[in-house]
Design an enzyme around this catalytic site. Structure first.
Site, PDB file in Angstrom:
ATOM      1  N   LYS A  98       0.821  -1.207   0.000  1.00  0.00           N
ATOM      2  CA  LYS A  98       0.000   0.000   0.000  1.00  0.00           C
ATOM      3  C   LYS A  98       0.860   1.265   0.000  1.00  0.00           C
ATOM      4  O   LYS A  98       2.016   1.245   0.412  1.00  0.00           O
ATOM      5  CB  LYS A  98      -0.905  -0.054   1.243  1.00  0.00           C
ATOM      6  CG  LYS A  98      -2.004   0.984   1.329  1.00  0.00           C
ATOM      7  CD  LYS A  98      -2.851   0.696   2.559  1.00  0.00           C
ATOM      8  CE  LYS A  98      -3.874   1.777   2.855  1.00  0.00           C
ATOM      9  NZ  LYS A  98      -4.668   1.449   4.059  1.00  0.00           N
ATOM     10  N   SER A 172      -9.452   1.960   3.439  1.00  0.00           N
ATOM     11  CA  SER A 172      -8.542   2.735   2.626  1.00  0.00           C
ATOM     12  C   SER A 172      -7.617   1.881   1.764  1.00  0.00           C
ATOM     13  O   SER A 172      -6.909   2.405   0.900  1.00  0.00           O
ATOM     14  CB  SER A 172      -7.697   3.633   3.527  1.00  0.00           C
ATOM     15  OG  SER A 172      -6.891   2.875   4.416  1.00  0.00           O
ATOM     16  N   SER A 196      -9.827  -0.970   7.379  1.00  0.00           N
ATOM     17  CA  SER A 196      -9.329  -0.636   6.047  1.00  0.00           C
ATOM     18  C   SER A 196      -8.740  -1.799   5.270  1.00  0.00           C
ATOM     19  O   SER A 196      -8.425  -1.652   4.094  1.00  0.00           O
ATOM     20  CB  SER A 196      -8.287   0.484   6.144  1.00  0.00           C
ATOM     21  OG  SER A 196      -8.907   1.705   6.452  1.00  0.00           O
TER      22      SER A 196
END
Length: 499
Positions: A98, A172, A196
């Site tokens: 990420k 996210s 997330s």
């Protein structure tokens, strides 16, 4: 089983139309086996991954940074090592991380606009991935500082759901979820500060594991977002998620949280035994309306029935959450404030981010210390459920994935209310620091993925992983994939449902 027997699961319709996984959709473990047996080369796998990423950037938009040249060089080196007889768990396998995770030579922007300098060193988790032989093909999109359950922003555009490009894959860690769901990489890491990893897993038809706090090192941060955020895997199968968890797990000397080691992949192959499972529909108190979508209720009811069919005892029971939200907000907003201080040009931030950082400053000091001091009491109160029960089953989200833009255009207050209404079930486990696993629960009437959440007490990952693997063997969710490869260059994209 004390559940509403009148609720018919809609999980089956699009899922039952799907076919077997093709050779182009091998998982993490299968790619590792194929490399070790000489059936494929790392160069072939990495080149295929890079081609898929390039072909879908205009539609799915999963990646913020693509390490094409470096990844191909690392693949060539992996092939030399494989030819020399070296064997490592992921030697030559392409994976993604990420945008909040440091990769040497790449900026870490965490969804923000601006000119971020390249990092000099890998994060500890990336170091461990490399030590296992993995090839990092790129960094995936995340919403600004990981605050929202969608992956949209002025810095990178919209990341779209491979099951339906008009909808969000969640957030996210939406870029990581979209990359796996679209078959761009076999597995990816995300981070989970309020769901997330689990939310995009649910909305992208994936397995997402939020491990015990500290299971995977967050170094160079001793802890992330005042201890509520951890790193976890996203994959199509429990075995793949468990393999990535094993490889990524471990600590740096500077970590604040250092739980005892587990063997996640071993747990994925073990029978969980007959378990007592509490099914809870009521989320923690937030003083906002949180209606549960009927398709979500039906899908999770279907998972509960599957658990009964597998021999487990399931009944409705609610944890005593108390006012756990009063401990979450100071920690979350303080974490936003800490990250804002790293941003080269804060004027480029979303107004909602700047507002959250101001709130973090207001709630810092004594209120933040009080919030953290309350954690043990909250663990005792909520953890009382794990006397009579072994596992807690809840929806992962209250709704199917929203359409792109539904939440991104709201102001701060309305965003918070909409976010809480859509995703009220995941965040308490971040306050507690305990593990959870989101598993696919089927599809909505519109063909959008839904998830169910298996939650446990401290260090409870092995049991949750064993149970998730047993469910996978029964429900066969890993055999479903989006109906077609996401289109590129302005084509129409994927249809709803799957094949």
């Amino acid at each position: 089983m004390s559940v509403d027997e009148s609720q018919e699961s809609v999980a089956g319709d699009p899922a039952r139309r799907t076919g077997a996984v093709t050779g182009e959709w091998e998982g993490l473990a299968e790619q590792a086996r194929a490399l070790a047996e000489g059936r494929v080369t790392s160069a072939e796998l990495v080149r295929r991954s890079l081609e898929r990423i390039e072909a879908t950037q205009q539609t799915v938009n999963a990646f913020r940074r693509v390490r094409a040249e470096a990844a191909l060089e690392e693949a060539a080196e992996a092939d030399r090592r494989l030819a020399a007889g070296e064997r490592l768990p992921l030697l030559g396998v392409p994976v993604a991380v990420k945008d909040d995770t440091d990769v040497a030579g790449e900026p870490t922007a965490f969804g923000c606009a601006g000119d971020f300098p390249p990092k000099e060193r890998d994060a500890e988790v990336v170091r461990r991935l490399r030590a296992a032989g993995a090839v990092i093909v790129g960094k995936t999109n995340a919403c600004e500082l990981g605050q929202w359950p969608f992956t949209e922003g002025s810095a990178f555009g919209n990341t779209c759901n491979p099951w339906n490009l008009a909808h969000t894959p969640g957030g996210s860690s939406g870029g990581s979820a979209a990359a796996v769901a679209a078959g761009l990489v076999p597995a990816a890491l995300g981070t989970d500060g309020a769901g997330s990893v689990r939310i995009p897993a649910a909305w992208s038809h994936l397995v997402g594991i939020k491990p015990q706090r500290g299971r995977i090192s967050t170094w160079p941060d001793p802890e992330a977002f005042q201890g509520i955020t951890g790193i976890g895997p996203l994959a199509r199968t429990v075995e793949d998620a468990a393999l990535l968890l094993d490889v990524a797990s471990g600590n740096h000397a500077g970590d604040l949280h250092r739980p005892p080691a587990i063997a996640a992949r071993e747990a994925a192959g073990r029978d969980p035994g007959r378990l007592r499972i509490a099914l809870a529909w009521k989320p923690a108190v937030t003083f906002t309306r949180k209606p549960l979508h009927p398709d979500v209720r039906a899908a999770v009811t279907g998972v509960a029935r599957a658990l009964v069919r597998l021999g487990h005892f399931v009944e409705e029971a609610e944890p005593d959450y108390g006012l756990v939200g009063l401990a979450f907000v100071p920690r979350a907003t303080a974490g936003v404030g800490e990250w804002v201080a790293r941003v080269p040009d804060p004027s480029l931030l979303d107004p909602r981010t700047r507002g959250a950082a101001r709130m973090g400053r207001l709630l810092g000091g004594p209120l933040l210390r009080r919030a953290r001091a309350a954690e043990r009491r909250q663990q005792r109160r909520i953890g009382a459920l794990f006397g009579p029960y072994d596992v807690l089953l809840t929806p992962t989200t209250a709704t199917p994935p929203p359409r792109i833009g539904t939440l991104a255009k709201l102001n701060g207050w309305r965003t918070d209310r909409a976010m809480i209404a859509a995703c009220p079930y995941a965040w308490p486990w971040n306050v507690l620091g305990w593990p959870g696993v989101s598993v696919p629960a089927g599809f909505s009437g519109d063909g959008l993925p839904l998830g169910a959440q298996l939650l446990g007490p401290a260090h409870g990952e092995p049991r949750l992983i064993s149970l998730a693997a047993q469910l996978q063997d029964d429900l066969r969710w890993h055999e479903r994939r989006p109906a077609g490869r996401p289109a590129a260059n302005g084509e129409s994209g994927v249809s709803r449902g799957g094949r």
